[in-house]
Write an enzyme that holds these catalytic residues in place. Structure first.
Site, PDB file in Angstrom:
ATOM      1  N   LYS A 175       0.808  -1.224   0.000  1.00 23.72           N
ATOM      2  CA  LYS A 175       0.000   0.000   0.000  1.00 23.72           C
ATOM      3  C   LYS A 175       0.838   1.270   0.000  1.00 23.72           C
ATOM      4  O   LYS A 175       0.406   2.311  -0.476  1.00 23.72           O
ATOM      5  CB  LYS A 175      -0.933   0.006   1.215  1.00 23.72           C
ATOM      6  CG  LYS A 175      -2.019  -1.056   1.164  1.00 23.72           C
ATOM      7  CD  LYS A 175      -3.107  -0.714   0.172  1.00 23.72           C
ATOM      8  CE  LYS A 175      -4.259  -1.711   0.216  1.00 23.72           C
ATOM      9  NZ  LYS A 175      -5.187  -1.533  -0.923  1.00 23.72           N
ATOM     10  N   GLU A 226      -9.700   5.996   3.092  1.00 25.36           N
ATOM     11  CA  GLU A 226     -10.487   4.911   3.678  1.00 25.36           C
ATOM     12  C   GLU A 226      -9.528   3.760   3.931  1.00 25.36           C
ATOM     13  O   GLU A 226      -8.463   3.686   3.310  1.00 25.36           O
ATOM     14  CB  GLU A 226     -11.594   4.482   2.711  1.00 25.36           C
ATOM     15  CG  GLU A 226     -11.176   3.431   1.659  1.00 25.36           C
ATOM     16  CD  GLU A 226     -10.175   3.952   0.641  1.00 25.36           C
ATOM     17  OE1 GLU A 226     -10.056   5.182   0.491  1.00 25.36           O
ATOM     18  OE2 GLU A 226      -9.494   3.116  -0.004  1.00 25.36           O
ATOM     19  N   SER A 277       1.603  -9.602  -0.679  1.00 32.36           N
ATOM     20  CA  SER A 277       1.172  -8.198  -0.619  1.00 32.36           C
ATOM     21  C   SER A 277       1.413  -7.548   0.737  1.00 32.36           C
ATOM     22  O   SER A 277       1.608  -6.347   0.833  1.00 32.36           O
ATOM     23  CB  SER A 277      -0.304  -8.096  -0.987  1.00 32.36           C
ATOM     24  OG  SER A 277      -1.068  -8.974  -0.186  1.00 32.36           O
TER      25      SER A 277
END
Lengths: 401, 261
Positions: free
Chosen positions: A94, A116, A383
């Site tokens: 991210k 968010e 991830s």
């Protein structure tokens, strides 16, 4: 050969039939402003230099491509390689996107950052880059996710951001997105909204994809170096789809590489209790984009179910919908139970505790590795790391601290 | 002639301003919605805007969001709304009815809108599409239903013209940066923007979002051809939904209509 990679989005923000800009009029100007800023900056050498410098010095890129020896032996067919996004600063892919978007926010002179978050990883990554620039930061998070990802909630607060628990609807990621959009409509003049996935109205799916594509770009180089060919398959989990898109995008024209997205099958796709719109949804409009969507028989968005907060979302990025329809990528689903089994196996085989989201990608190896022989090279996009999920998994295993 | 077009032109002839009242279909229940619509008309409402409930109403503030949730608990769909509107039309074939909702619901029920049983609905406002576009652009065609497009304080000048011209019902000027029911009206900005819209619009320009009191309504009706009241009515519906005595709402509406006339 004509490139499929550079074909989309078109000028209206569509990837084939999917995408677009479906937002209240108040946000139209903000989206245009963002699009023109991005267009002007994305090939600017100074901007690129800054982006890659931050990725290298602050995030610690490139992330390694690591040979998973015991996992490879366990399956006994092709070689399994792990793209270690879990080793990034803040513990997931991210951060790549937020590093890029905060540079856009700075360029646009915005003073206030909102985002968010589902699993909390995007919230942490956003709070991190906002802290670095000294910008006010507000994170919207479904109140159910605030409970199950309490560790990340505290991290976000430590980084100086404010967490707003969202009680409306199903109190998960989709509702956090609703609330962030409402904040943006209200404070549009001074606020930059860092969307955390390849979802939302155009230009977000393109911008988030581009910033995250550093993952796939590195994979091309690393594959060449480590096994002297392109991989036979890349496997990644798909919620909104940002880690998968970042890994897949540079490979769209490299047709020998199979691109496999793994959705959250929850209780099982056949039960309807899941978060797998590409496997069991139909096209619809949510959060600014037309894409595959889980909806009921009157066009209402269905509640989702997944053990993983980051995948617990009824929609998916529009480019994935296009990749599905065009056949370039394959989308499968694994259940909560399969993901939890993989969570434990990968921890024990490789000394890597994966995020529950990532565990879905690992779980599909049970099926996939049977399709390959010993010469194959399969990459799993790791991830994120699983520290944030310890409480959830412990509870399921009946362990109290 | 379309009821909305006729009503707006009648009001103009009388030098009067339009009062539009909003409610969410099925809040608190579908039968009460019909009764509330009749009460609206009896109290002086010119046009009724019916909110079509959606799970993710991103343009709504907390008051209307909760009304959407309550309606969804009653399983309200566009199908049940058409039945409800048919019931209302038995009593009233003149009051214009506008559906306001989110694109996904309309796409999903494309056929219902194309049929538009007995021409019961006069106009549709889709909250989450760009103002230059209409339902026809998404493959939903019905020539008897006209379009209401939104223009907001952040709409750029070059788009104001094309959006204003796209509106065939009325132009809906969103008076503030925010969700429905917010409270940060900037009267000077509103005045200037509505003047600009009126240069291009082929139909009247009405103002909505954040209008709560008859003072707000009176002030805005000096610039706009009418006002739209939503959240404050929806709140009163919520507060009185147990007793189902809605006299308060009738009084409130009459006061506002008097203030703008």
């Amino acid at each position: 050969m004509k490139s499929d990679k550079n074909k989309f989005p078109d000028k209206n923000g569509f990837f084939g039939d999917y995408g677009g800009k479906f937002v209240p009029e108040t946000l139209m100007y903000a989206l245009e402003e963002l699009e023109s800023t991005y267009k002007n900056l994305k090939d600017n050498p100074e901007f690129k230099k800054q982006f890659y410098k931050d990725l290298s010095e602050f995030v610690g890129r490139p992330s390694p491509l690591y040979f998973a020896e015991r996992l490879t032996n366990h399956y006994g067919t092709g070689s399994i390689w792990l793209k270690r996004e879990d080793l990034n600063h803040t513990g997931a892919h991210k951060i790549n996107n937020t590093i890029g978007q905060i540079l856009l926010a700075k360029q646009m002179g915005k003073k206030r950052i909102i985002a968010e978050t589902g699993a909390g990883q995007h919230g942490v990554a956003t709070a991190t880059v906002a802290a670095r620039l000294g910008l006010e930061c507000h994170i919207y998070m479904g109140s159910e996710d605030v409970q199950r990802q309490s560790l990340n909630v505290y991290r976000i607060k430590l980084l100086g951001a404010e967490v707003h628990a969202v009680d409306s609807g199903s109190a998960t990621l989709k509702d956090a997105l609703n609330e962030a959009l409402r904040d943006w409509v209200t404070n549009v003049d001074d606020t930059y909204y860092i969307i955390g996935s390849v979802t939302g109205p155009h230009p977000y799916p393109m911008i988030v994809r581009d910033f995250n594509s550093v993952v796939g770009e590195e994979l091309i180089t690393q594959s060449q170096e480590l096994f002297n060919s392109m991989p036979d398959a890349i496997v990644a989990c798909v919620g909104g789809g940002s880690n998968a898109m970042g890994a897949f995008y540079p490979f769209i024209d490299i047709k020998e590489t199979r691109l496999i997205g793994v959705e959250a099958g929850g209780e099982g796709v056949e039960t309807g209790e899941h978060a797998a719109p590409l496997n069991d949804g139909m096209p619809g409009v949510l959060h600014g984009a037309l894409s595959y969507l889980m909806q009921d028989d009157s066009g209402q968005v269905k509640a989702t179910k997944s053990v993983s907060a980051g995948l617990d979302y009824p929609g998916v990025g529009p480019e994935h919908s296009w990749l599905k329809d065009s056949g370039r990528a394959e989308y499968v689903a694994v259940s909560d139970d399969e993901a939890l089994k993989a969570f434990h196996e990968v921890s024990e085989f490789e000394g890597i505790i994966p995020a529950l989201e990532t565990a879905h990608a690992f779980a599909y190896l049970d099926t996939l590795m049977k399709e390959f022989d010993k010469n194959a090279n399969v990459i799993v996009n790791v991830s994120g790391r699983g520290d944030k999920d310890i409480n959830t998994v412990a509870e399921i295993d009946g362990i109290k601290f | 002639m379309n009821r909305l077009t006729k009503r707006l032109s009648d009001l103009k002839k009388d030098n009067d301003k339009a009062l539009v009242a909003y409610l969410v279909a099925g809040d608190p229940d579908i039968d009460t919605t019909v009764e509330l619509m009749k009460l609206f008309v009896a109290s002086g409402v010119d046009i009724i805007e019916i909110g079509v409930p959606f799970t993710d109403p991103i343009a709504e503030g907390p008051i209307i969001q909760k009304a959407h949730d309550r309606a969804l608990k009653n399983n309200i769909s566009l199908e049940s709304i058409y039945k409800m509107v048919g019931e209302f039309r038995k009593h009233d074939d003149e009051t214009p009815l506008v559906l306001m909702g989110y694109l996904n619901t309309f796409i999903f029920h494309k056929k219902l809108i194309e049929v538009n049983q007995d021409n019961a609905i006069d106009s549709i406002l889709v909250v989450d599409i760009p103002g230059e576009l209409k339902l026809e652009d998404y493959g939903i065609k019905n020539q008897n239903i006209n379009t209401i497009s939104l223009i907001s304080p952040t709409t750029k000048k070059d788009r104001v013209e094309s959006i204003a011209k796209n509106s065939t019902g009325f132009v809906y000027y969103v008076t503030l940066r925010g969700v429905t029911g917010a409270s940060n009206l900037d009267v000077n900005e509103i005045n200037a923007n509505i003047e600009d819209i009126k240069k291009h619009a082929l139909v009247p320009t009405l103002a909505g979002f954040g209008i709560k009191s008859s003072e707000d309504a009176k002030l805005l009706s000096e610039y706009a051809d009418g006002v739209i009241i939503g959240s404050s009515i929806v709140q009163m519906i919520e507060e009185n939904s147990n007793s189902k005595e809605f006299d308060r709402i009738g009084k409130y509406i009459t006061e506002i209509k008097q203030a703008i006339s």
